[in-house]
Design an enzyme around this catalytic site. Structure first.
Site, short mmCIF file in Angstrom:
data_model
loop_
_atom_site.label_atom_id
_atom_site.label_comp_id
_atom_site.label_asym_id
_atom_site.label_seq_id
_atom_site.Cartn_x
_atom_site.Cartn_y
_atom_site.Cartn_z
N HIS A 1 0.66 -0.81 -0.24
CA HIS A 1 0.48 0.30 0.21
C HIS A 1 0.84 1.38 -0.07
O HIS A 1 0.24 2.66 -0.57
CB HIS A 1 -0.88 -0.09 0.89
CG HIS A 1 -1.81 -1.04 1.31
ND1 HIS A 1 -1.77 -1.73 2.28
CD2 HIS A 1 -2.81 -1.55 0.74
CE1 HIS A 1 -3.02 -2.72 2.64
NE2 HIS A 1 -4.04 -2.19 0.75
N LYS B 1 -17.59 -6.35 5.55
CA LYS B 1 -17.06 -6.40 6.30
C LYS B 1 -16.42 -6.50 7.31
O LYS B 1 -16.67 -5.61 7.97
CB LYS B 1 -14.80 -5.82 4.89
CG LYS B 1 -14.79 -6.41 3.56
CD LYS B 1 -14.20 -5.45 3.33
CE LYS B 1 -14.22 -6.13 1.64
NZ LYS B 1 -12.52 -5.28 0.87
N ARG C 1 -2.35 -6.49 -8.31
CA ARG C 1 -1.19 -7.45 -7.84
C ARG C 1 -0.62 -8.56 -8.79
O ARG C 1 0.34 -8.80 -8.74
CB ARG C 1 -0.95 -7.77 -6.87
CG ARG C 1 -0.85 -6.28 -5.55
CD ARG C 1 -1.32 -7.07 -3.98
NE ARG C 1 -2.33 -7.54 -3.77
CZ ARG C 1 -2.73 -7.98 -2.83
NH1 ARG C 1 -2.44 -9.51 -2.72
NH2 ARG C 1 -4.37 -8.41 -2.42
N SER D 1 -2.91 -7.42 3.11
CA SER D 1 -3.45 -7.35 4.08
C SER D 1 -3.02 -9.04 5.28
O SER D 1 -3.13 -9.04 6.37
CB SER D 1 -4.38 -6.33 4.84
OG SER D 1 -4.08 -5.04 4.19
P1 ADP Z 1 -10.13 -3.24 -0.60
O1 ADP Z 1 -10.24 -4.53 0.44
O2 ADP Z 1 -10.44 -1.91 -0.89
O3 ADP Z 1 -9.91 -4.26 -1.61
P2 ADP Z 1 -7.18 -3.14 0.54
O4 ADP Z 1 -6.45 -2.41 1.88
O5 ADP Z 1 -7.21 -4.42 -0.01
O6 ADP Z 1 -9.02 -2.88 0.22
O7 ADP Z 1 -6.74 -2.51 -0.76
C1 ADP Z 1 -6.38 -1.47 -1.73
C2 ADP Z 1 -6.03 -0.84 -2.46
O8 ADP Z 1 -4.53 -1.37 -2.33
C3 ADP Z 1 -6.36 -2.43 -3.73
O9 ADP Z 1 -6.01 -1.38 -5.59
C4 ADP Z 1 -5.31 -3.35 -4.01
O10 ADP Z 1 -5.39 -4.27 -4.97
C5 ADP Z 1 -4.21 -2.70 -3.53
N1 ADP Z 1 -3.04 -3.14 -2.91
C6 ADP Z 1 -3.04 -4.40 -2.53
N2 ADP Z 1 -1.92 -5.05 -1.28
C7 ADP Z 1 -0.63 -3.97 -2.52
C8 ADP Z 1 0.45 -5.09 -3.23
N3 ADP Z 1 1.36 -5.50 -2.68
N4 ADP Z 1 1.12 -3.62 -3.88
C9 ADP Z 1 0.06 -2.99 -4.82
N5 ADP Z 1 -0.96 -2.85 -4.47
C10 ADP Z 1 -1.58 -3.22 -3.78
#
Ligand code: ADP
Length: 155
Positions: free
Chosen positions: A17, A41, A90, A128
């Site tokens: 992130h 969620k 990803r 996460s």
């Molecule tokens: P959500 O529940 O909205 O998917 P996340 O916190 O899981 O929220 O992810 C937020 C954003 O960050 C999403 O667009 C996700 O694809 C992106 N993301 C999550 N992990 C990574 C990573 N390792 N590298 C790049 N983008 C990521």
């Protein structure tokens, strides 16, 4: 002024992130990072904890603002006069998911635009969920999450 919005669960924020946050902040005048709460969620960390980790991890990035919201993302964007989202990709699986979210957002609000940044190779394996799987074990998480999160998880 060009404003981008990066929205997510950030449960918790990871180095993946943070990489997207740094790269997106270089593309705009202001990046607003929003911790979202979806009614469907379950989160491991409270909104306050997720926001606190986010603030601590991004305090040295100048053009960042943080926020949290319970609204539907399209409503949050419209209510605040924002129209461009940043999302991270990803891999193949996330492309399908992100595309269906893009289509949903466009259907809800035609003016809503999204830009997608591929994960840096160094961070593309980090999520996460992976962090939450590792957290109960005595693993060193500093290569996965910002220091403030790694220290919190160690406790
Ligand atoms: P959500 O529940 O909205 O998917 P996340 O916190 O899981 O929220 O992810 C937020 C954003 O960050 C999403 O667009 C996700 O694809 C992106 N993301 C999550 N992990 C990574 C990573 N390792 N590298 C790049 N983008 C990521």
């Amino acid at each position: 002024m060009k404003t981008l919005v990066y929205a997510g669960s950030f449960d918790p924020i990871t180095l993946g992130h943070l990489d997207i946050i740094k790269r997106a902040s270089n593309l705009c005048d202001k990046l607003i990072v929003v911790v979202f709460n979806s009614q469907n969620k379950k989160y491991q960390f409270t909104t306050e904890q997720r926001l606190d980790f986010l603030k601590k991890s991004t305090e040295n990035i100048k053009n960042i603002e943080t926020d949290s919201s319970q609204l539907l993302l399209a409503d949050y964007m419209n209510n605040n006069g924002h129209f461009c989202l940043v999302r991270g990709l990803r891999g193949a699986e996330s492309i399908d998911l992100e595309e269906s979210m893009f289509v949903t957002n466009k259907t809800l609000s035609d003016s809503l635009e999204s830009i997608f940044l591929f994960a840096s190779p160094k961070y593309r394996h980090i999520s996460s969920s992976l962090v939450k799987e590792l957290a109960p074990y005595p693993a060193d998480l500093k290569n996965f999450v910002p220091l403030c999160v790694a220290e919190f998880l160690k406790k």
